[in-house]
Design a protein around this motif. Structure first.
Motif, short mmCIF file in Angstrom:
data_model
loop_
_atom_site.label_atom_id
_atom_site.label_comp_id
_atom_site.label_asym_id
_atom_site.label_seq_id
_atom_site.Cartn_x
_atom_site.Cartn_y
_atom_site.Cartn_z
N GLN A 86 -5.72 58.93 4.10
CA GLN A 86 -6.26 57.85 3.26
C GLN A 86 -5.21 57.08 2.47
O GLN A 86 -5.56 56.21 1.66
N ALA A 89 -5.80 53.50 3.01
CA ALA A 89 -6.84 52.85 2.20
C ALA A 89 -6.27 52.36 0.88
O ALA A 89 -6.66 51.30 0.39
N ALA A 93 -6.37 48.45 -0.25
CA ALA A 93 -7.06 48.08 -1.49
C ALA A 93 -6.14 47.27 -2.40
O ALA A 93 -6.56 46.26 -2.99
N VAL A 321 -12.65 48.10 2.82
CA VAL A 321 -11.93 48.86 1.78
C VAL A 321 -11.45 47.91 0.69
O VAL A 321 -11.56 48.20 -0.51
N THR A 324 -14.18 46.78 -1.70
CA THR A 324 -14.75 47.72 -2.68
C THR A 324 -14.53 47.25 -4.11
O THR A 324 -15.21 47.72 -5.03
N ASP A 332 -20.60 51.45 -2.76
CA ASP A 332 -19.79 51.72 -1.57
C ASP A 332 -20.36 52.90 -0.79
O ASP A 332 -20.44 52.87 0.44
N PRO A 360 -12.42 56.38 3.20
CA PRO A 360 -11.63 55.21 2.81
C PRO A 360 -12.35 54.30 1.82
O PRO A 360 -11.71 53.71 0.94
N MET A 361 -13.67 54.20 1.93
CA MET A 361 -14.41 53.36 1.00
C MET A 361 -14.37 53.93 -0.42
O MET A 361 -14.16 53.19 -1.40
N GLY A 364 -10.75 53.58 -1.71
CA GLY A 364 -10.51 52.18 -2.04
C GLY A 364 -11.19 51.78 -3.33
O GLY A 364 -10.62 51.07 -4.16
#
Length: 384
Positions: A86, A89, A93, A321, A324, A332, A360-361, A364
């Protein structure tokens, strides 16, 4: 107008249920939380609901109890195998935020002026803390007439961001399921099952699980009072550590049969943000809010696209991502649930797809909403 707490709670849950049904019927094209927030606002404007409707449920007073526990739960979704991927991410972001800040400050200043553009930066980058920093600075400068701009952006950014984010998530879901082999899916399921249960039988008891989750949420709150680190980061870290040590099972609140109730309560808190917006506010500040939101979204899209290419992710995975910043938690997480449910054709694919989307969401969201937004808001508002 006053309702009994049970009646007010029922009516708000009815709004959430209508949103959920619309999401199911439209295959997540119309997100549940977006529908609920807009419907709630319209009911207030029509006079059918009082402005303090959500407060009459008595649920918002539980926010500081629910959020740390829910974020500990989110941490239990992240095994080491998932988490080590991650860093991408985080990069995406941050690129999204850079794109949004650059476009809003440049184009927003040309169209309006710097103070108007700057007042929208905090909310666009996400987070209640960023909003508070912005409004406090505007009060210090005597620019109280501008306070409604960041407040409105904060209120409307989630309904605006959800359908855009859903569009890219659905596209990536189809790409992911098409290119994921059966062997890969089976490996994902096996990895997930390693963290499915806690190490000791006593930790499978629902009350014990809840006590541990809320206990570490409480520790996070206490630590945040004495350190500069936000309590949500402590909560997330505790969840990650506990699931990887197998002290808590994966998706701990679901195992404790408590997740749905806590999420419903948190969604009541979220739609409460729409209560203070009036039709007059919308009319008076409509141009500034629309321009800042539009330019900010374009900046997030461009930054997310560039960041995705740099780290080697498919752009339809990376762009959500970056977006977010408009959503944060729990929106998310809810989108991940809705999209995986609507795009997968069976339970196994739904589990695999959800695991692919959610980490990842969430990462992020914490980068944008919890950390970077406060730094950006402090810096930009200091320039006025």
């Amino acid at each position: 107008m006053t309702f009994d707490p049970i009646v007010a709670t029922f009516l708000i849950l009815l709004i959430l249920t209508i949103g959920e049904l619309i999401s199911i019927v439209t295959h997540a094209r119309v997100p549940m939380l977006m529908t609920a927030m807009i419907l709630y606002l319209l009911l207030i404007w029509s006079g059918l609901f009082p402005e303090n409707m959500t407060e009459q449920t008595l649920v918002p007073s539980l926010a500081m109890v629910l959020i740390p526990a829910l974020i500990v739960h989110m941490g239990t979704l992240m095994s080491y195998d998932i988490l080590k991927k991650q860093w991408c991410a985080v990069v995406i972001a941050l690129f999204g935020l850079v794109g949004a800040v650059a476009l809003v400050l440049s184009l927003g200043t040309l169209i309006f002026d710097f103070s108007v553009a700057a007042s929208g930066i905090g909310p666009i980058s996400g987070g209640v803390i960023a909003l508070l920093i912005t409004t406090e600075r505007l009060q210090e400068l005597g620019l109280t007439s501008l306070i409604v701009v960041p407040v409105m952006i904060a209120a409307f950014q989630t309904p605006v961001g959800m359908p855009i984010t859903t569009y890219f998530m659905r596209k990536y879901s189809r790409y992911f399921l098409k290119h994921k082999t059966d062997a890969d899916k089976q490996q994902d399921i096996e990895n997930k099952e390693r963290y499915e249960h806690a190490r000791f039988n006593i930790l499978k008891n629902n009350l014990v699980l809840l006590t541990i989750i809320f206990g570490f949420g409480a520790v996070a709150i206490v630590l945040a009072k004495y350190t500069p680190i936000h309590y949500t980061l402590y909560s997330l870290l505790f969840g990650i550590i506990l699931v990887n040590l197998r002290i808590l099972p994966k998706a701990a609140l679901e195992k404790a049969n408590s997740f749905s109730f806590l999420m419903a309560a948190l969604m009541i808190v979220i739609i409460n943000t729409m209560g203070g917006i009036t039709p007059k506010d919308v009319v008076n500040h409509f141009p500034a809010v629309v321009v800042i939101l539009a330019v900010g979204v374009i900046g997030l899209l461009l930054g997310g696209f560039i960041g995705s290419k740099l780290v080697g992710w498919h752009h339809t995975k990376g762009i959500p991502v970056a977006l977010t910043a408009l959503l944060g938690f729990p929106a998310d997480y809810i989108l991940c649930e809705e999209v995986s449910r609507s795009e997968a054709s069976n339970d196994q694919d739904e589990e695999v797809l959800f695991d692919e989307l959610v980490s990842p969401m969430l990462i992020g969201g914490f980068v944008t909403v919890t950390i970077a937004s406060a730094v950006i808001a402090s810096f930009v508002m200091g320039l006025i």
